[in-house]
Each structure stands twice: as C-alpha cells, then as structure tokens.
Enzyme design. Sequence first.
Site, PDB file in Angstrom:
ATOM      1  N   LYS A 117       0.843  -1.216   0.000  1.00  0.00           N
ATOM      2  CA  LYS A 117       0.000   0.000   0.000  1.00  0.00           C
ATOM      3  C   LYS A 117       0.865   1.247   0.000  1.00  0.00           C
ATOM      4  O   LYS A 117       0.364   2.353   0.216  1.00  0.00           O
ATOM      5  CB  LYS A 117      -0.914  -0.006   1.224  1.00  0.00           C
ATOM      6  CG  LYS A 117      -1.830  -1.214   1.307  1.00  0.00           C
ATOM      7  CD  LYS A 117      -2.568  -1.231   2.654  1.00  0.00           C
ATOM      8  CE  LYS A 117      -3.195  -2.587   2.920  1.00  0.00           C
ATOM      9  NZ  LYS A 117      -3.565  -2.754   4.316  1.00  0.00           N
ATOM     10  N   ARG A 152      16.150  -9.471   4.783  1.00  0.00           N
ATOM     11  CA  ARG A 152      16.537  -9.718   3.380  1.00  0.00           C
ATOM     12  C   ARG A 152      15.808  -8.703   2.523  1.00  0.00           C
ATOM     13  O   ARG A 152      14.607  -8.463   2.701  1.00  0.00           O
ATOM     14  CB  ARG A 152      16.162 -11.130   2.945  1.00  0.00           C
ATOM     15  CG  ARG A 152      16.301 -11.281   1.428  1.00  0.00           C
ATOM     16  CD  ARG A 152      16.256 -12.673   0.949  1.00  0.00           C
ATOM     17  NE  ARG A 152      17.467 -13.396   1.323  1.00  0.00           N
ATOM     18  CZ  ARG A 152      17.807 -14.569   0.795  1.00  0.00           C
ATOM     19  NH1 ARG A 152      17.036 -15.131  -0.112  1.00  0.00           N
ATOM     20  NH2 ARG A 152      18.903 -15.174   1.185  1.00  0.00           N
ATOM     21  N   HIS A 158      25.848 -11.357   1.550  1.00  0.00           N
ATOM     22  CA  HIS A 158      25.055 -12.374   2.259  1.00  0.00           C
ATOM     23  C   HIS A 158      25.990 -12.959   3.322  1.00  0.00           C
ATOM     24  O   HIS A 158      26.486 -14.078   3.202  1.00  0.00           O
ATOM     25  CB  HIS A 158      24.608 -13.431   1.250  1.00  0.00           C
ATOM     26  CG  HIS A 158      23.520 -14.355   1.729  1.00  0.00           C
ATOM     27  ND1 HIS A 158      23.107 -14.417   3.049  1.00  0.00           N
ATOM     28  CD2 HIS A 158      22.763 -15.261   1.058  1.00  0.00           C
ATOM     29  CE1 HIS A 158      22.141 -15.313   3.148  1.00  0.00           C
ATOM     30  NE2 HIS A 158      21.920 -15.848   1.957  1.00  0.00           N
TER      31      HIS A 158
END
Length: 310
Positions: free
Chosen positions: A87, A109, A137
């Site tokens: 939204k 993430r 990562h």
Amino acid sequence: MNDLSVKHLISINDLETNDLNTIFKTAESFKEIINRPIKKVPTLRDITIANLFFENSTRTKLSFELAEKRLSADVINFSASSSSVKKGETLIDTTNNILSMKVDLVVMRHPHPGAANHIVNNTNTSVINAGDGTHEHPTQAILDCFSIREKFGELKGLKVAIIGDIKHSRVALSNIYALKKLGAEVMVCGPTTLIPKYIHHLGVKVEHNLTNALKWCDVANMLRIQLERQEIQYFPSIREYTRQYGLNMQIISELSKEITILHPGPINRGVEITSEVADSSRSLILDQVENGVAVRMAIIYLLAGRLNRA
Ligand code: CP
C-alpha cells in the site's frame, strides 16, 4: 562469553578475523546441542526477533527462524508480499512500526544493495543482513567457511574457486571477504561478462576456463546464474553457459585429485551443476544447510549478548 566487535552484521568486511573464529567456536557448541534429542536452549527467552523478508527465500528464512526458536527467542515473521508495503509504506516506516512492538533484533533480506545498512542508519535496532540484493550475504559466507573448516580443519592455505555468476552474487562477495580473512586463496571463474570489473581490487585470481579452475582448487563453490538480477543477456544461451561452466562428473573424474563441492542453493540442476555431482559424496550442499542453523544461532546469540549489556 566472547564478544563480537560489531553490534550489527551487515558486511563480512566489518568483522575481524577473531569475530569469525568466535562465531565458529560458538556454532560448534550449538551444532552439538541441536543434534541432541532436546534441541532447544532457554538462552534468549527475553529476546524478540523480527524476520523481515522483502525478497523470496527458502533456506535463509527457515534457518533463521529455526535458529531463533532453538534459542527460545520470540519470533515474528514479515513477508513483503502480504504486507502494507503493497500500500506504499516505506522501508523505514515499516521497520519502525515493527520495532514499536518491542522487537530487539531485526533479520532482513531485501532486493536492494544497502537496504540493511539503511535500517542501521535510520533506526535504533540491531540488524542482521540476510542478503541485500547483489551486495552481501554474510551469514551464508560464514556457514560456507564453517562447512569447509569442518571438513579440512582450517582454511589457511586452502584454494577455493568461486564459479559462476560472480557479478550478481552477494554470496561471492561475502565469501571472498571471509575466505581471505581466514587465510584461504581465492579464485573466481566465469565468463568475462559475469566477472565484475573491480574484482582485481579484492586480491583474487581470475580464471575463465572451468577445467583450469578445478585443477587449481581444493574447494569449488558453484553459483547459480541470477537471471532475476540481469537486465541484459550476459551470455548467448543457458545451453552454451552449461557447456562451458556446468560442473559434471566427467570433468571431475578427469582431475587427478578429489575436490569438495559447495553450492549456497537454490541449485539449478543441469545448468551450473548436474544432479550426479550435487548428490555425490563430494558435495557439502546439505551439510551447508545443516550448519546454517548452528551458525545463525551463534550469530544471534553473540549479537544478543551485546544487546543485553547496552
Ligand atoms: N542460500 C540462500 O540464500 O538461499 P535462499 O535464497 O533460499 O534463502
């Protein structure tokens, strides 16, 4: 308890070698615990952790959730696809709303490089980067190094080739940083178009021939082609990529030595690695996943220790 030198885990570059060794030692203890009939410890009963996943994940998301639950933390999970991000809510507003619910630690993430750092700079929480776009990562690199260390005893002097789509891989960059801190020699291998131009600044060897890379290395870390991050075509076709860079049993059997195979997953069977190789005794792929839980328990435990004393 040993300390980490950081309050957040955003980049392997932020860690000292001692931090990596502290995580390994702690993960060894947790691995022993999670292999017992009672796999849970009450250590983080007073901690609440939010897993904020703005990008798809199987291994990392479930591994973090399990690690948190094994430590008895309270856990809430957020998935962008079913949230009010749809939204128009911003990343900072979303995170601050979740933090208002008295969350102590955020695992995030995100598809955009730098997103985890953006949260560090704009909120008061402690953050673990669970993969930020093509950037880093860190927990994957730590569990990869832990798995190699478990097999070989230490990383110092080992030769590790990272093979595939280096340009779009956060696993590659975090692995290069971690392996070099731990004294391994690193080579990257792939088509010229999938090797970033800055690679020489990272102190790694570059090879474009798969057989040469395999002859050189003790460990081959195979990466998938990150088609979802490629806005243009970097090689003529998947078939041609596989012919030049796909790892199969024939290439391996022609080497005059044994090599160990890693892959962070998800694997694309028949593209960068055949099923025969992925499922062989040379492959540590499922050991990596198993070790991921213990390594993430260690990272959360060590960072939470810092939270308690703040
Ligand atoms: N290795 C890894 O990050 O896998 P996921 O994308 O499934 O979490």
